[in-house]
Motif scaffolding. Structure first.
Motif, mmCIF file in Angstrom:
data_model
loop_
_atom_site.group_PDB
_atom_site.id
_atom_site.type_symbol
_atom_site.label_atom_id
_atom_site.label_comp_id
_atom_site.label_asym_id
_atom_site.label_seq_id
_atom_site.Cartn_x
_atom_site.Cartn_y
_atom_site.Cartn_z
ATOM 1 N N GLU A 97 32.038 20.676 -9.648
ATOM 2 C CA GLU A 97 32.809 21.348 -10.700
ATOM 3 C C GLU A 97 34.309 21.269 -10.458
ATOM 4 O O GLU A 97 35.091 21.251 -11.404
ATOM 5 N N ARG A 139 22.831 23.519 -2.174
ATOM 6 C CA ARG A 139 22.886 23.089 -3.566
ATOM 7 C C ARG A 139 24.064 23.735 -4.304
ATOM 8 O O ARG A 139 24.729 23.091 -5.122
ATOM 9 N N GLU A 166 27.251 21.933 -3.339
ATOM 10 C CA GLU A 166 27.348 20.651 -4.045
ATOM 11 C C GLU A 166 27.761 20.861 -5.494
ATOM 12 O O GLU A 166 28.583 20.109 -6.036
ATOM 13 N N GLN A 167 27.207 21.898 -6.111
ATOM 14 C CA GLN A 167 27.546 22.199 -7.501
ATOM 15 C C GLN A 167 29.013 22.590 -7.640
ATOM 16 O O GLN A 167 29.711 22.130 -8.550
ATOM 17 N N GLU A 168 29.492 23.436 -6.715
ATOM 18 C CA GLU A 168 30.889 23.859 -6.753
ATOM 19 C C GLU A 168 31.822 22.680 -6.524
ATOM 20 O O GLU A 168 32.876 22.568 -7.168
#
Length: 235
Positions: A225, A217, A220-222
């Motif tokens: 961004e 997760r 995926e967030q990085e």
């Protein structure tokens, strides 16, 4: 002749040939300039659990303290020998670590001894009994407001012990101050010896979650961004 364990001498020979030779320059720098670990890990002294191995850490990366059942005692003024508290103080005030991880594990003997003692902790040993008595608040909290209602009792208390140690961390003024300021972060973790699985405690829910899922997760967030912004459609 010495009766020093032969397997340790053999192991040292392999370390010097393989590990030290590979990281010789890093070791020399650590010897000259000292240590600057960013993370302290408080783990059980169980021989099956090695934080450096679990986190694939190199020399100088982790400041590790190990004790029975990975417990953090509450802050106490005055004399006495406080090994874990002393290490905590040194890590926070001198080394200025940024993270503290309390890492429990499956089939913890200290937790099992507490559960099987039926309140007669004197039978568990002169020193072990008073030490694992620190699990008592965790057991009471678990009985009154269980977070892990469907878990095995042993596992549930292993989790609860980590949660209690995190609470005890905040009784140390130098820890509480830095956590409040946001310059120090405390974390709970739990390791499964047989499967190699690691679980991380969610600080909001206090539920332990799979570390690989958490890592996925975060990736995926990085990625989201750092993804390039799509150009605005022309009218």
């Amino acid at each position: 002749m010495t009766n020093f364990p032969k397997d340790l001498l053999t192991g040292y020979g392999l370390y010097k040939e393989r590990i030290y030779r590979q990281f010789e320059e890093e070791y020399q720098k650590l010897a000259i300039y000292g240590q600057e670990p960013q993370t302290m890990v408080i783990s059980c002294c169980d021989s099956r659990v090695t934080p450096e191995g679990v986190f694939h850490a190199q020399p100088g990366e982790l400041f590790v303290v190990r004790n029975v059942a990975n417990l953090v005692p509450p802050f106490i003024q005055g004399g006495g020998t406080h090994g874990t508290s002393a290490a905590l103080e040194y890590a926070v005030t001198s080394l200025k670590v940024k993270h503290i991880v309390i890492m429990g594990h499956c089939k913890c003997g200290g937790v099992q001894a507490f559960r099987e003692s039926n309140g007669k902790l004197g039978k568990t040993g002169q020193f072990v009994g008073p030490w694992i008595k620190m699990l008592e608040p965790a057991a009471i909290t678990l009985a009154c407001t269980p977070v892990d209602k469907n878990e095995d009792p042993q596992l549930a208390l292993e989790y609860a012990g980590v949660r209690q140690s995190l609470k005890n961390l905040l009784t140390f003024p130098f820890v509480e101050k830095l956590v409040t300021q946001g310059s120090l972060h405390i974390h709970g973790a739990w390791f499964d010896i047989g499967t190699g699985s690691l679980r991380i405690m969610n600080n909001e829910t206090e539920i332990f979650e799979d570390a690989q899922d958490l890592g996925a997760r975060l990736k995926e967030q990085e990625a989201a961004e750092h993804a390039p912004e799509e150009p605005e459609a022309s009218e």
